[in-house]
Scaffold this motif. Structure first.
Motif, mmCIF file in Angstrom:
data_model
loop_
_atom_site.group_PDB
_atom_site.id
_atom_site.type_symbol
_atom_site.label_atom_id
_atom_site.label_comp_id
_atom_site.label_asym_id
_atom_site.label_seq_id
_atom_site.Cartn_x
_atom_site.Cartn_y
_atom_site.Cartn_z
ATOM 1 N N GLU A 61 0.906 -1.363 -0.060
ATOM 2 C CA GLU A 61 0.010 0.144 -0.266
ATOM 3 C C GLU A 61 1.152 0.912 -0.012
ATOM 4 O OE1 GLU A 61 -3.986 -1.629 1.882
ATOM 5 O OE2 GLU A 61 -2.968 -0.739 3.470
ATOM 6 N N ALA A 62 2.169 1.251 0.903
ATOM 7 C CA ALA A 62 2.676 2.389 0.529
ATOM 8 C C ALA A 62 3.482 2.701 -0.827
ATOM 9 C CB ALA A 62 4.352 2.323 1.759
ATOM 10 N N PHE A 63 3.530 1.428 -1.425
ATOM 11 C CA PHE A 63 4.087 1.771 -2.498
ATOM 12 C C PHE A 63 2.744 2.070 -3.759
ATOM 13 C CE2 PHE A 63 8.346 -1.013 -2.923
ATOM 14 C CZ PHE A 63 8.320 0.141 -2.079
ATOM 15 N N GLY A 64 1.554 1.903 -3.278
ATOM 16 C CA GLY A 64 0.571 2.525 -3.823
ATOM 17 C C GLY A 64 0.137 1.382 -4.822
ATOM 18 N N TRP A 65 -0.052 0.364 -3.844
ATOM 19 C CA TRP A 65 -0.942 -0.409 -4.670
ATOM 20 C C TRP A 65 -2.012 -0.962 -3.734
ATOM 21 C CZ3 TRP A 65 0.823 -4.425 -8.297
ATOM 22 C CH2 TRP A 65 1.669 -4.236 -8.759
ATOM 23 N N GLN A 66 -3.310 -1.272 -4.701
ATOM 24 C CA GLN A 66 -4.814 -1.611 -3.830
ATOM 25 C C GLN A 66 -4.541 -2.848 -3.693
ATOM 26 O OE1 GLN A 66 -8.312 -0.118 -5.870
ATOM 27 N NE2 GLN A 66 -6.614 -0.586 -7.684
ATOM 28 N N VAL A 67 -4.719 -3.079 -2.324
ATOM 29 C CA VAL A 67 -4.376 -4.592 -1.419
ATOM 30 C C VAL A 67 -5.042 -5.270 -1.182
ATOM 31 C CG1 VAL A 67 -3.112 -6.052 -0.155
ATOM 32 C CG2 VAL A 67 -1.825 -3.711 -0.908
ATOM 33 N N ASP A 105 -12.746 -11.426 -8.098
ATOM 34 C CA ASP A 105 -14.151 -10.245 -9.029
ATOM 35 C C ASP A 105 -13.735 -9.074 -8.413
ATOM 36 O OD1 ASP A 105 -14.893 -12.477 -10.644
ATOM 37 O OD2 ASP A 105 -16.082 -13.223 -9.303
ATOM 38 N N GLU A 106 -13.271 -8.826 -7.287
ATOM 39 C CA GLU A 106 -12.977 -7.525 -6.604
ATOM 40 C C GLU A 106 -11.513 -6.926 -6.853
ATOM 41 O OE1 GLU A 106 -12.533 -5.289 -2.206
ATOM 42 O OE2 GLU A 106 -12.648 -7.581 -2.162
ATOM 43 N N ALA A 107 -10.762 -7.772 -7.056
ATOM 44 C CA ALA A 107 -9.441 -7.113 -7.952
ATOM 45 C C ALA A 107 -9.561 -6.773 -9.378
ATOM 46 C CB ALA A 107 -8.240 -8.088 -7.628
ATOM 47 N N LYS A 108 -10.665 -7.747 -10.206
ATOM 48 C CA LYS A 108 -11.137 -7.254 -11.573
ATOM 49 C C LYS A 108 -11.764 -5.623 -11.740
ATOM 50 C CE LYS A 108 -10.798 -7.584 -15.838
ATOM 51 N NZ LYS A 108 -11.807 -8.562 -16.310
ATOM 52 N N SER A 109 -12.557 -5.026 -9.968
ATOM 53 C CA SER A 109 -13.540 -4.204 -10.472
ATOM 54 C C SER A 109 -12.409 -3.058 -9.473
ATOM 55 C CB SER A 109 -14.114 -4.554 -9.174
ATOM 56 O OG SER A 109 -14.074 -4.737 -7.969
ATOM 57 N N LEU A 110 -12.007 -3.381 -9.465
ATOM 58 C CA LEU A 110 -10.916 -1.918 -8.593
ATOM 59 C C LEU A 110 -9.293 -1.346 -9.677
ATOM 60 C CD1 LEU A 110 -9.646 -3.503 -4.684
ATOM 61 C CD2 LEU A 110 -11.287 -1.418 -5.410
ATOM 62 N N LEU A 111 -9.577 -1.902 -10.884
ATOM 63 C CA LEU A 111 -8.360 -1.847 -11.468
ATOM 64 C C LEU A 111 -9.126 -0.634 -12.262
ATOM 65 C CD1 LEU A 111 -7.807 -4.978 -13.450
ATOM 66 C CD2 LEU A 111 -6.331 -3.968 -11.832
ATOM 67 N N SER A 112 -10.523 -0.021 -12.384
ATOM 68 C CA SER A 112 -10.676 1.224 -12.741
ATOM 69 C C SER A 112 -10.664 2.415 -11.916
ATOM 70 C CB SER A 112 -12.284 0.781 -12.599
ATOM 71 O OG SER A 112 -12.868 0.678 -11.691
#
Length: 295
Positions: free
Chosen positions: A215-221, A237-244
């Motif tokens: 998260e500190a590097f900017g990733w959604q975790v 499924d949630e990972a795919k939706s978070l890419l937006s």
């Protein structure tokens, strides 16, 4: 005595239900223990632990084509960074139609396309990068994801790494790069089984709070149990939706090394050890669930 792996029926690429995925996963695990037993060589622990993820990706989540093209245009791509768990990848590729299931019987043998670590030199369908020299997969996947963006290809790139692999410095170079460049078609997955070849990861390298680090590097975790389809599929499924949101996603996937075989579970001792004849029979009996059996 070596038990040859039986042929599979024709493959349907229609997404599978959870009971069907469990059946396929049981078969893949039976393939794994047979493969490593046959040559007294391989890595059953991590292979068994990551089976559910690869089955979920290839039989439910990803859009992919067994009529393999190295370019993968219009397809989701998967890169295996921790290439020592090749037995899982080979079984899943064969069971999803990339090459004959009977070829699994050549695993780790001379002149086989199924070497201990996947390699493009063997021209095996489904393998797009040589892997197993740890630490490189996230960089490769990030580059492939950027290429898709440049080509206006809206598909997603997935990459799997081991938690012990995170001790490689190149991982963290890529981890800084991907969020900074808004690589929002990349889903990275860490197999967080807590074990590596020399022992527990916390004793060998001390990974600390991986969620906070990424998260500190900017990733959604995200975090999920990687050995239960009921939790793994919603997380994917949630990972795919978070890419937006414009950033890549990191899924920290908790698994047990050797999952499905009681005497292998939760210990680093089966990282790179093959079962003997008696141990193979015990493993096969444990993996013979009612819905499974051999295809």
């Amino acid at each position: 005595m070596t038990q040859p792996i039986a042929p599979a029926p024709p493959v349907s690429l229609e997404p599978k239900s959870i009971p069907q995925l469990k059946q396929i996963a049981a078969q893949v695990r039976r393939d794994i223990v047979r493969m490593v037993h046959a040559v007294s060589s391989g890595h059953p622990g991590g292979s068994l632990g990551c089976t559910d993820l690869l089955v979920a990706l290839y039989f439910k989540v990803m859009k992919h084509n067994p009529e393999f093209s190295m370019d993968g245009i219009g397809e989701d791509l998967f890169f295996l960074s921790n290439g020592h768990i090749s037995a899982t990848l080979y079984s899943v590729l064969a069971r999803s139609g990339y090459f004959p299931v009977s070829e699994l019987n050549t695993f780790r043998k001379l002149d086989s396309r199924l070497q201990g670590h996947p390699t493009t030199a063997e021209h095996l369908p489904g393998v797009r990068v040589a892997s197993g020299s740890l630490g490189q997969g996230l960089s490769v996947a990030t580059g492939a994801a950027q290429a898709k963006k440049l080509n206006n290809d809206d598909r997603t790139v997935y990459v799997l790494m081991g938690d012990g692999e995170l001790e490689e410095g190149q991982v963290w170079e890529a981890a800084m790069y991907a969020p900074h460049h808004n690589v929002n078609n990349l889903i990275a997955i860490v197999d967080r089984n807590g074990q590596q070849i020399d022992g527990p990861t916390e004793k060998i390298g001390g990974l600390g709070d991986l969620r906070a680090k990424f998260e500190a590097f900017g990733w959604q975790v995200l975090e999920a149990d990687g050995n239960q389809f009921e939790t793994l599929l919603p997380a994917l499924d949630e990972a795919k939706s978070l890419l937006s949101n414009g950033k890549p996603v990191m899924l920290l996937m908790d698994t047990q090394m050797g999952f499905g075989v009681d005497y292998m579970m939760g210990t680093h001792k089966w990282h790179g050890t093959a079962p003997n004849d008696e141990q193979l029979e015990k493993a096969l009996q444990q993996l013979l669930v009612e819905e499974a059996g051999d295809y």
